[in-house]
Each structure stands twice: as C-alpha cells, then as structure tokens.
Write a protein that holds these residues in place. Structure first.
Motif, PDB file in Angstrom:
ATOM      1  N   HIS A  93      61.728 -36.388  13.915  1.00 38.79           N
ATOM      2  CA  HIS A  93      60.284 -36.256  13.778  1.00 38.79           C
ATOM      3  C   HIS A  93      59.566 -37.333  14.584  1.00 38.79           C
ATOM      4  O   HIS A  93      58.569 -37.075  15.243  1.00 38.79           O
ATOM      5  N   HIS A 111      52.590 -31.675  16.951  1.00 39.59           N
ATOM      6  CA  HIS A 111      51.511 -31.425  15.980  1.00 39.59           C
ATOM      7  C   HIS A 111      50.206 -31.077  16.683  1.00 39.59           C
ATOM      8  O   HIS A 111      50.071 -31.266  17.882  1.00 39.59           O
ATOM      9  N   HIS A 120      58.788 -27.122  13.158  1.00 37.61           N
ATOM     10  CA  HIS A 120      59.249 -27.511  11.825  1.00 37.61           C
ATOM     11  C   HIS A 120      60.209 -26.480  11.231  1.00 37.61           C
ATOM     12  O   HIS A 120      61.087 -26.828  10.453  1.00 37.61           O
ATOM     13  N   HIS A 242      48.333 -29.260   4.740  1.00 40.39           N
ATOM     14  CA  HIS A 242      49.497 -30.009   5.223  1.00 40.39           C
ATOM     15  C   HIS A 242      49.236 -31.512   5.358  1.00 40.39           C
ATOM     16  O   HIS A 242      49.991 -32.334   4.838  1.00 40.39           O
ATOM     17  N   HIS A 284      57.505 -29.395   3.833  1.00 43.45           N
ATOM     18  CA  HIS A 284      57.523 -28.473   4.967  1.00 43.45           C
ATOM     19  C   HIS A 284      58.159 -27.130   4.645  1.00 43.45           C
ATOM     20  O   HIS A 284      57.899 -26.144   5.330  1.00 43.45           O
TER      21      HIS A 284
HETATM   22 CU1  C2O Z   1      55.660 -32.850  11.436  1.00 41.94          CU
HETATM   23 CU2  C2O Z   1      54.206 -32.571   8.147  1.00 41.94          CU
HETATM   24  O1  C2O Z   1      54.540 -33.163   9.871  1.00 41.94           O
END
Ligand code: C2O
Length: 353
Positions: A93, A111, A120, A242, A284
């Motif tokens: 990440h 993102h 993700h 999120h 996620h």
């Molecule tokens: Cu890659 Cu919830 O972030």
C-alpha cells in the motif's frame, strides 16, 4: 494509454505526505529474479468459492483461525525478503500510494482515481490467498467490516482484543468499546445520538451509492492514465465512507505516537501505514463489496468500458512467492476470481434523503 504495472527498478523513497518527510524505511517489494518476464496471472483452478463473512457476526472458530493466519504472516517478517510477510503486505500500500513508483516521470498513486476499486480488489485477493495458505485452508475468506449496516457501524469486536494478532495499538482510543462510527466525518466530532448517527450513515450510503453515482465515472473515480498527474478525483464511495473510516480509526494527526514521534495518522489514517492495521483489509472488504452491490442496483451502474481502465495493470506476489502482472479487466467479477460476500441486507436503499 493504460497505467502499466510499475517497474520495480523505479521504486525508491516514499513520502509520508505529498511533499512531506520520507517514510523512514523502504516500502519497495523484493525484486523478482527476472523483471521483464513477470507473467500475466492465471487463476488457479477453483475448488470452492471463498465466502467473505460480515466481521461482526463471525464465530469463535473463525476468529481463532483468522488470528492464527495473521500471526503466521507476522512471523514471516523474520525474512525481510519474503513478500508474504505482514510488513511486506502493508508496504504494498505504501509503494502504490506514497509515491515510491515513478511511471513516465509521474508518481503513481492509485487513490483518488478510477484505479481505486480494482487495485484494492487485487490486493485483497492475494492477501486472502496468502492467509489461507498459511493455515492450509484454501477456503479461508477475509471478513468484511459491514459499516453500511447498523450492526456493523462500529469497530468489529474481534479487532478490539489487546494482545491478539489482529489488534493494533495505533488506533484512536475512541474506536474502542463499541462506539458508533460517523461515516461522513473527516475528523470533526459532532454531538449526535448514536441512533441519529446511524440514521445519518444510512443516508450517506444512499447518497453515495445511488444519488451521486448513477453511472460509472462518479462511482469509480476520475480517469487516470499513463503519464498524467496523480489524484484526478475520487469516486463517491472512496470519498465517503472509505476515507472517514480510515481517519476515524487511525491516531489523531499531530498527536504523539507511543515512540514520541508526531502522528501522521498512523496506522489507518495514512496510506503508508494503513496496511499495518489488520482491520484495513476488513474495511476494504466492505469497500470491495460495495462495488458488487452498486452494480446490482441497476440503471447505468456497470463497469467502465474504457480500454485505458480495463488494460491498466498492477504487480503482486502470490501465496507461493511468485510475482505476477494482473489486469483490471480480469477482476470485474469477484465470483470468477473465486470469492463472494455472504449476503447482508442493505437498509440504506430505503434512506433517500
Ligand atoms: Cu488504499 Cu483505504 O486505502
């Protein structure tokens, strides 16, 4: 042109915040033996669907298995070259989101763009398979934090057990003991009753899943292609809930961490460190589930058809430490990838503001 899988030779320092201090360690993954020949991923033959359960409703046996899998993953950190290790998994990440990879002279950031959902999805896919292989359970499925349902609008209780392998001491203490989360808050506290917060949450969900995302781009996020600046724009769900879930769970920015450092939101509240909290992958799971739910609402809610999206690629290691290139086009149907979500009602569908 689509965003290609990052060239690992371009991986270097990562920044805690854009333009801010460097992450104090390298987030770059171990290099595969031969870099140019990283093959395209082929799905292994499937035996049984992995069914991801809602995290608040799992039984003791599941919790024990999940904790065992994570503790084994943590043990792999002893070999810093093992890409399956807990820290290596968190570093994925960091590398993809804190500017460690340069593509065409631009920092890669998955993102705030249409790469958010597919990146993700693939990330969890491999993470889940690694955990399953560490406990010899090919049907092991990650839990999902069911924050879109009133029963799931708090930290799932199994994560609130200090000393267990899925606990993270770097959380804001306010997440403990069943406090209700405000899915619309970017850090401000409001004085609403728990019931009112839950109702507001359902309204947020309706807005993001239905009103504000009648067609693909607003849902997935803005177009993002090779050679362009990162962060073109987040999709509805990436934005809310999120990001609020990350902020709510991580430490308060500017507060002091246990080691005396000033907090940049660690762990959940910063890209580089979010994957160090096991609840990240649970959060996620539900984000990913919203992708499936959104397509079921109907109308024009379908996957994007733009080739620049479909042909974008990522790089991951699997449970056998093999490196792969994966494409967005191969992750559109979670059942074809071998997993699905245990159904839960979606009461937000009736919360038209
Ligand atoms: Cu890659 Cu919830 O972030």
């Amino acid at each position: 042109a689509p965003v290609p899988a990052p060239d690992l030779t371009s991986c270097s320092r990562a920044e805690i915040n854009p333009g801010g201090p460097d992450v104090p360690y390298t987030c770059c993954p171990p290099r595969p033996d031969s870099l140019d020949k990283v093959p395209y991923y082929k799905f292994p033959s499937m035996t049984k669907l992995r069914v991801r359960p809602p995290a608040h409703a799992v039984d003791e046996e599941y919790i024990a298995k999940y904790n065992l899998a994570i503790s084994r993953m943590r043990e792999l950190d002893k070999d810093p070259k093992d890409p399956r290790g807990f820290k290596q998994q968190a570093n994925i990440h960091c590398a993809y989101c804190n500017g460690a990879y340069i593509i065409d002279g631009k920092k890669l950031q998955v993102h705030e763009s249409w790469l958010f959902f597919p990146f993700h999805r693939w990330y969890l896919y491999f993470y889940e398979r690694i955990l399953g292989s560490l406990i010899d359970d090919p049907t092991f499925a990650l839990p999902y934090w069911n924050w879109d349902h009133p029963k799931g609008m708090r930290l799932p209780p199994m994560f609130d057990v200090p000393g267990s392998s899925i606990y993270d001491a770097r959380r804001n203490p306010h997440v403990r003991n069943g406090t209700i989360i405000d899915l619309g808050s970017f850090g401000d506290e409001t004085n609403t009753t728990q019931l009112q917060t839950m109702t507001n949450n359902l309204t947020h969900m309706y807005r993001q899943m239905i009103t504000n995302s009648p067609c693909p781009l607003p849902f997935f996020g803005a177009r993002y292609v090779k050679g362009t600046d990162p962060n073109p724009g987040a999709g509805t769900i990436e934005n809310i809930p999120h990001t609020p879930v990350h902020i709510w769970t991580g430490t308060v920015r500017g507060s002091k961490l246990e080691n005396g450092d000033t907090s940049f939101g660690e762990n959940m509240g910063n890209f580089y460190s979010a994957g160090l909290d096991p609840v990240f992958y649970c959060h996620h799971g539900n984000v990913d589930r919203m992708w499936n739910e959104w397509k079921q609402i109907g109308g024009k809610r379908r996957d994007l058809t733009d080739k620049d999206w479909l042909n974008s690629e990522f790089f991951f290691y699997d449970e056998n430490r093999n490196p792969w290139r994966v494409r967005v086009r191969d992750c559109l149907d979670s059942k074809k990838m071998g997993y699905d979500y245990a159904p839960m009602p979606t009461p937000w569908r009736n919360f038209k503001p």
